[in-house]
Design a protein around this motif. Structure first.
Motif, PDB file in Angstrom:
ATOM      1  N   SER A 167     -37.529  51.823  38.981  1.00 54.58           N
ATOM      2  CA  SER A 167     -36.480  51.016  38.357  1.00 54.58           C
ATOM      3  C   SER A 167     -36.532  49.590  38.886  1.00 54.58           C
ATOM      4  O   SER A 167     -36.758  49.363  40.079  1.00 54.58           O
ATOM      5  CB  SER A 167     -35.099  51.611  38.656  1.00 54.58           C
ATOM      6  OG  SER A 167     -34.066  50.762  38.198  1.00 54.58           O
ATOM      7  N   ASP A 168     -36.323  48.615  37.980  1.00 59.53           N
ATOM      8  CA  ASP A 168     -36.225  47.223  38.412  1.00 59.53           C
ATOM      9  C   ASP A 168     -34.783  46.733  38.368  1.00 59.53           C
ATOM     10  O   ASP A 168     -34.514  45.538  38.380  1.00 59.53           O
ATOM     11  CB  ASP A 168     -37.119  46.319  37.550  1.00 59.53           C
ATOM     12  CG  ASP A 168     -36.746  46.353  36.078  1.00 59.53           C
ATOM     13  OD1 ASP A 168     -35.799  47.094  35.711  1.00 59.53           O
ATOM     14  OD2 ASP A 168     -37.394  45.644  35.285  1.00 59.53           O
ATOM     15  N   ALA A 169     -33.833  47.682  38.342  1.00 62.13           N
ATOM     16  CA  ALA A 169     -32.411  47.318  38.332  1.00 62.13           C
ATOM     17  C   ALA A 169     -32.042  46.609  39.637  1.00 62.13           C
ATOM     18  O   ALA A 169     -32.539  46.975  40.709  1.00 62.13           O
ATOM     19  CB  ALA A 169     -31.543  48.564  38.167  1.00 62.13           C
ATOM     20  N   PRO A 170     -31.187  45.602  39.583  1.00 60.97           N
ATOM     21  CA  PRO A 170     -30.714  44.978  40.820  1.00 60.97           C
ATOM     22  C   PRO A 170     -30.042  46.003  41.720  1.00 60.97           C
ATOM     23  O   PRO A 170     -29.374  46.925  41.242  1.00 60.97           O
ATOM     24  CB  PRO A 170     -29.698  43.938  40.323  1.00 60.97           C
ATOM     25  CG  PRO A 170     -30.065  43.705  38.893  1.00 60.97           C
ATOM     26  CD  PRO A 170     -30.598  45.000  38.380  1.00 60.97           C
ATOM     27  N   VAL A 171     -30.236  45.857  43.024  1.00 57.91           N
ATOM     28  CA  VAL A 171     -29.647  46.769  44.009  1.00 57.91           C
ATOM     29  C   VAL A 171     -28.817  45.967  44.999  1.00 57.91           C
ATOM     30  O   VAL A 171     -29.299  45.005  45.591  1.00 57.91           O
ATOM     31  CB  VAL A 171     -30.730  47.565  44.763  1.00 57.91           C
ATOM     32  CG1 VAL A 171     -30.096  48.419  45.862  1.00 57.91           C
ATOM     33  CG2 VAL A 171     -31.523  48.445  43.794  1.00 57.91           C
ATOM     34  N   PHE A 172     -27.548  46.369  45.169  1.00 61.89           N
ATOM     35  CA  PHE A 172     -26.675  45.783  46.172  1.00 61.89           C
ATOM     36  C   PHE A 172     -26.512  46.800  47.294  1.00 61.89           C
ATOM     37  O   PHE A 172     -26.132  47.947  47.050  1.00 61.89           O
ATOM     38  CB  PHE A 172     -25.276  45.490  45.616  1.00 61.89           C
ATOM     39  CG  PHE A 172     -25.195  44.348  44.641  1.00 61.89           C
ATOM     40  CD1 PHE A 172     -26.317  43.637  44.245  1.00 61.89           C
ATOM     41  CD2 PHE A 172     -23.968  43.995  44.091  1.00 61.89           C
ATOM     42  CE1 PHE A 172     -26.227  42.595  43.348  1.00 61.89           C
ATOM     43  CE2 PHE A 172     -23.870  42.949  43.186  1.00 61.89           C
ATOM     44  CZ  PHE A 172     -24.991  42.252  42.813  1.00 61.89           C
ATOM     45  N   PHE A 173     -26.776  46.404  48.535  1.00 62.29           N
ATOM     46  CA  PHE A 173     -26.471  47.261  49.661  1.00 62.29           C
ATOM     47  C   PHE A 173     -24.990  47.117  50.021  1.00 62.29           C
ATOM     48  O   PHE A 173     -24.455  46.008  50.093  1.00 62.29           O
ATOM     49  CB  PHE A 173     -27.328  46.903  50.872  1.00 62.29           C
ATOM     50  CG  PHE A 173     -28.665  47.580  50.906  1.00 62.29           C
ATOM     51  CD1 PHE A 173     -28.780  48.937  50.635  1.00 62.29           C
ATOM     52  CD2 PHE A 173     -29.800  46.867  51.228  1.00 62.29           C
ATOM     53  CE1 PHE A 173     -30.018  49.565  50.665  1.00 62.29           C
ATOM     54  CE2 PHE A 173     -31.040  47.489  51.267  1.00 62.29           C
ATOM     55  CZ  PHE A 173     -31.150  48.843  50.981  1.00 62.29           C
ATOM     56  N   LEU A 174     -24.335  48.239  50.276  1.00 64.06           N
ATOM     57  CA  LEU A 174     -22.967  48.268  50.777  1.00 64.06           C
ATOM     58  C   LEU A 174     -23.025  48.870  52.178  1.00 64.06           C
ATOM     59  O   LEU A 174     -23.496  49.994  52.347  1.00 64.06           O
ATOM     60  CB  LEU A 174     -22.067  49.144  49.889  1.00 64.06           C
ATOM     61  CG  LEU A 174     -22.048  48.829  48.397  1.00 64.06           C
ATOM     62  CD1 LEU A 174     -21.194  49.858  47.654  1.00 64.06           C
ATOM     63  CD2 LEU A 174     -21.507  47.426  48.150  1.00 64.06           C
TER      64      LEU A 174
END
Length: 239
Positions: free
Chosen positions: A78-85
């Motif tokens: 997947s090339d979806a943006p990823v936000f780390f929490l």
């Protein structure tokens, strides 16, 4: 209200049920309806493999594998943006997150409305932006590398380079403003859609470093993407 043409699919992976509920409720209040929740890394990775997500919010400290550990596998499919929490808020932790390929890094405790605001900004840029025909067909040539906005491709020395949506957005922004000094505020507002207290120098520094690794013959001695000390950065034609 979500002023978007389609409903994006968002995956939230966190082992804290209270955080999942808080984020789910906040996104729903902002009219996001396609939200998938899970509490462990393995399940999250399987969901990414079988579904098409537009944004992934990923906790770092998960039971079993960590968010850091599964992000490379997520990037494989997947090339979806990823936000780390995460509650890990040191500069080293943030740099580690970006080094693994995250698009943003949000530390706990956080304001859920800030998470939604950042999510809206990146979704608008990655799946909802509607460039004009002329913009979409434009190719930008710097000699050693060129950018094909229509095909969303970066070609460096004749070779196509993989580029995340966030990094490509940053590259296009620099190329479209070649010769002009861009401040960190301008960069963060345009690429990440955030102002004021949202600005994170580490985010910009890491992405500049990653971009130089893509486009520079010698990243440690950049000839295209220059640092203008005390002001910002500037893209120039190599001499």
């Amino acid at each position: 209200m979500v002023s978007l043409d389609i409903q994006p699919n968002i995956l939230i992976v966190d082992d804290d049920e209270d955080i999942l509920s808080m984020l789910h409720l906040t996104f729903k209040k902002e009219k996001f309806t396609n939200i998938t929740l899970c509490t462990n890394a393995e399940e999250g990775l399987e969901l990414v493999k079988t579904s098409n997500f537009n944004l992934i919010l990923l906790d770092v400290m998960l039971p079993g594998k960590s968010g850091f550990e599964i992000l490379p596998s997520i990037r494989d499919c997947s090339d979806a943006p990823v936000f780390f929490l995460t509650a890990k808020d040191t500069d080293f932790d943030k740099l580690t997150g970006f080094a693994f390929g995250a698009d943003d890094y949000i530390t706990k405790p956080f304001n859920p409305l800030e998470v939604v605001a950042r999510s809206k900004a990146i979704l608008k840029r990655t799946i909802h932006a509607k460039p004009t025909k002329n913009e979409a067909e434009e190719k930008i040539d710097f000699g050693y590398f060129r950018v094909d906005k229509r095909a969303a491709e970066l070609i460096v020395d004749g070779e196509t380079k993989e580029c995340s949506a966030q990094l490509f957005q940053l590259l296009v922004f620099f190329c479209e403003h070649a010769g002009r000094v861009l401040t960190r505020e301008q960069i963060y507002e345009h690429v990440w859609g955030s102002k004021g207290s949202f600005i994170d120098d580490n985010t910009i520094i890491v992405h500049i470093h990653k971009l130089r690794e893509k486009i520079e013959p010698t990243p440690s001695k950049p000839v295209f993407l220059k640092t203008v000390r005390g002001l910002g950065y500037k893209m120039v034609k190599a001499e």
